[in-house]
Design an enzyme around this catalytic site. Structure first.
Site, PDB file in Angstrom:
ATOM      1  N   HIS A  72       0.152   3.746 -12.004  1.00  0.00           N
ATOM      2  CA  HIS A  72      -0.134   2.575 -11.172  1.00  0.00           C
ATOM      3  C   HIS A  72      -1.633   2.478 -10.921  1.00  0.00           C
ATOM      4  CE1 HIS A  72       4.088   1.851  -9.222  1.00  0.00           C
ATOM      5  NE2 HIS A  72       4.119   1.964 -10.536  1.00  0.00           N
ATOM      6  N   TYR A 201       3.549  -2.323   0.311  1.00  0.00           N
ATOM      7  CA  TYR A 201       3.540  -1.838   1.690  1.00  0.00           C
ATOM      8  C   TYR A 201       3.550  -3.064   2.599  1.00  0.00           C
ATOM      9  CZ  TYR A 201       2.225   2.828   0.000  1.00  0.00           C
ATOM     10  OH  TYR A 201       2.197   4.050  -0.627  1.00  0.00           O
ATOM     11  N   PRO A 293       4.848   9.912   5.637  1.00  0.00           N
ATOM     12  CA  PRO A 293       4.809   9.610   4.200  1.00  0.00           C
ATOM     13  C   PRO A 293       4.071   8.326   3.836  1.00  0.00           C
ATOM     14  CG  PRO A 293       6.975   9.126   5.110  1.00  0.00           C
ATOM     15  CD  PRO A 293       6.202   9.795   6.205  1.00  0.00           C
ATOM     16  N   LYS A 297       0.753  11.580   0.922  1.00  0.00           N
ATOM     17  CA  LYS A 297      -0.121  12.749   0.826  1.00  0.00           C
ATOM     18  C   LYS A 297       0.609  14.090   0.872  1.00  0.00           C
ATOM     19  CE  LYS A 297      -3.746  10.432   0.337  1.00  0.00           C
ATOM     20  NZ  LYS A 297      -4.003  10.221  -1.081  1.00  0.00           N
ATOM     21  N   TYR A 385      -6.481   6.764  -0.943  1.00  0.00           N
ATOM     22  CA  TYR A 385      -5.146   6.673  -1.532  1.00  0.00           C
ATOM     23  C   TYR A 385      -5.055   7.439  -2.850  1.00  0.00           C
ATOM     24  CZ  TYR A 385      -0.599   4.600  -2.625  1.00  0.00           C
ATOM     25  OH  TYR A 385       0.739   4.418  -2.891  1.00  0.00           O
TER      26      TYR A 385
END
Length: 390
Positions: A72, A201, A293, A297, A385
């Site tokens: 991704h 998200y 979550p 990480k 990220y």
């Protein structure tokens, strides 16, 4: 029985440590209180940073990940019913993440260990750790009703948040930092095509949602729910209906629903233990720290712990240096606290908090708008990220 390193816990942390030590010629025995099938039944997320994928390659278990994992280069932020793309690759100079389930990472590591004929003792009950503050630590456990003793040079506590290793440390030698969030994640796994080719998200007035995936035909979805909710009280139909209400119009139209393969609720917490070394016992992964979550990480911080710990043992045995052992805790915690900060911030930004009311939602939406409109702010999000450098 004797070994150089006794590893407690056969999750991904313990198995990865065992594999790295094996590659370096260091003996290790892994003890696990559950069966192998039980370990593989645990459903976990799997967004892997480049540091983690590189480490799996180093361990010699990356082939299936590269063949079946999904690379991704970005993800979508959804708020006010509009999606905004975060281009990780463009914002970080080419870095990406790999979507590959933690269960599959564990399966690959198990297969490699079995193929090499390395000892993993499953269903080892009543595990206790002893004399780790001295020069000759050992582990006691029961197998098939018989007590066994494993002598070792070092103990690696990779046995999770509820494991025996951290619980065995004297109270005065450890400091624990914890934040418990007032909600959980209701997760549903289904053999349906993902609603989008990358993760979404979602911040909505009804609460957080996450659209993720395990493959091109298997999806994983999450909903923010009160801690008082029970997974069994949520029918599949109710889950899909609530998810639709938290998505944008396009996603609502393209969402493919189906029967759940698994459904569960996970509470969220931020947790850190200091230090992570106690004489000849070392904590790694969930035994030492937990993150919500939201920032993906948990597994990545655990992999970094294992990287530092394997390096420390390799230095000790092959270079006759204790520098890595002595600095293990400090090196890990520097990275852990950065990961904790990011996970806390992203969680605070995306979820509805019961005591913040309407103004809380407005402030989140204002910050999200700034985040997607400012390249500098988007870059900070993207850099964290994909994973900060070691």
């Amino acid at each position: 029985m004797r070994t150089q390193v006794a590893i407690i816990g056969a999750g991904p942390s313990g198995l990865l440590l065992g594999q790295l030590l094996h590659k370096a010629g260091i003996d290790a025995v892994i003890l696990e209180r559950q069966s192998g099938d039980y370990v593989l039944s645990r459903i976990r997320a799997g967004v892997l940073e480049q540091v983690t994928t590189d480490l799996l390659d180093e361990a010699g278990v990356g082939a299936r990940m590269h063949a079946e994992g999904l690379v991704h280069s970005g993800f979508d932020l959804l708020f006010q019913e509009t999606r905004h793309h975060i281009n990780l690759q463009a914002l970080t100079g080419g870095k990406q993440v790999m979507v590959y389930g933690q269960t599959e990472v564990t399966r690959d590591l198990m297969a490699a260990r079995a193929a090499a004929g390395l000892p993993t003792i499953y269903e080892a009950s009543k595990v206790t750790v002893h004399d780790f503050d001295g020069a000759q630590p050992y582990v006691l456990y029961e197998k098939d009703g018989q007590q066994q003793r494993l002598d070792c040079d070092f103990i690696a506590g990779c046995d999770g948040f509820h494991g025996v290793c951290r619980a065995s440390v004297p109270a005065g030698a450890i400091t624990e930092y914890e934040k418990v969030y007032p909600f959980g994640w209701l997760g549903l796994l289904a053999d349906t095509p993902p609603v989008h080719h990358e993760l979404i998200y979602a911040n909505s007035s009804r609460g957080f949602a996450l659209c993720s995936q395990r493959s091109a035909t298997r999806s994983r979805y999450y909903l923010q729910v009160p801690l008082t909710d029970k997974a069994e009280a949520w029918s599949d139909e109710a889950f899909w209906q609530e998810l639709r209400m938290r998505l944008d119009p396009e996603a609502r139209e393209t969402l493919v629903t189906g029967p759940s393969l698994e459904k569960s609720i996970a509470p969220l917490r931020s947790f850190v233990t200091e230090p992570m070394r106690f004489g000849r016992m070392f904590l790694a992964g969930d035994a030492a720290h937990i993150v919500p979550p939201t920032g993906a990480k948990g597994l990545n911080l655990a992999a970094t712990d294992v990287k530092y710990l394997s390096m420390a043992f390799i230095e000790y045995y092959l270079e006759r240096s204790s520098a890595g052992v002595d600095h293990y805790s400090q090196r890990c915690l520097q990275r852990i606290w950065k990961g904790e900060r990011f996970s806390w911030w992203f969680t605070s930004l995306m979820h509805r908090f019961p005591d913040e009311g309407a103004i809380g939602q407005k402030l989140q939406e204002a910050e999200l708008a700034y985040l997607v409109q400012s390249q500098a702010a988007s870059t900070v999000l993207a850099e964290n990220y994909v994973g900060l450098p070691l």
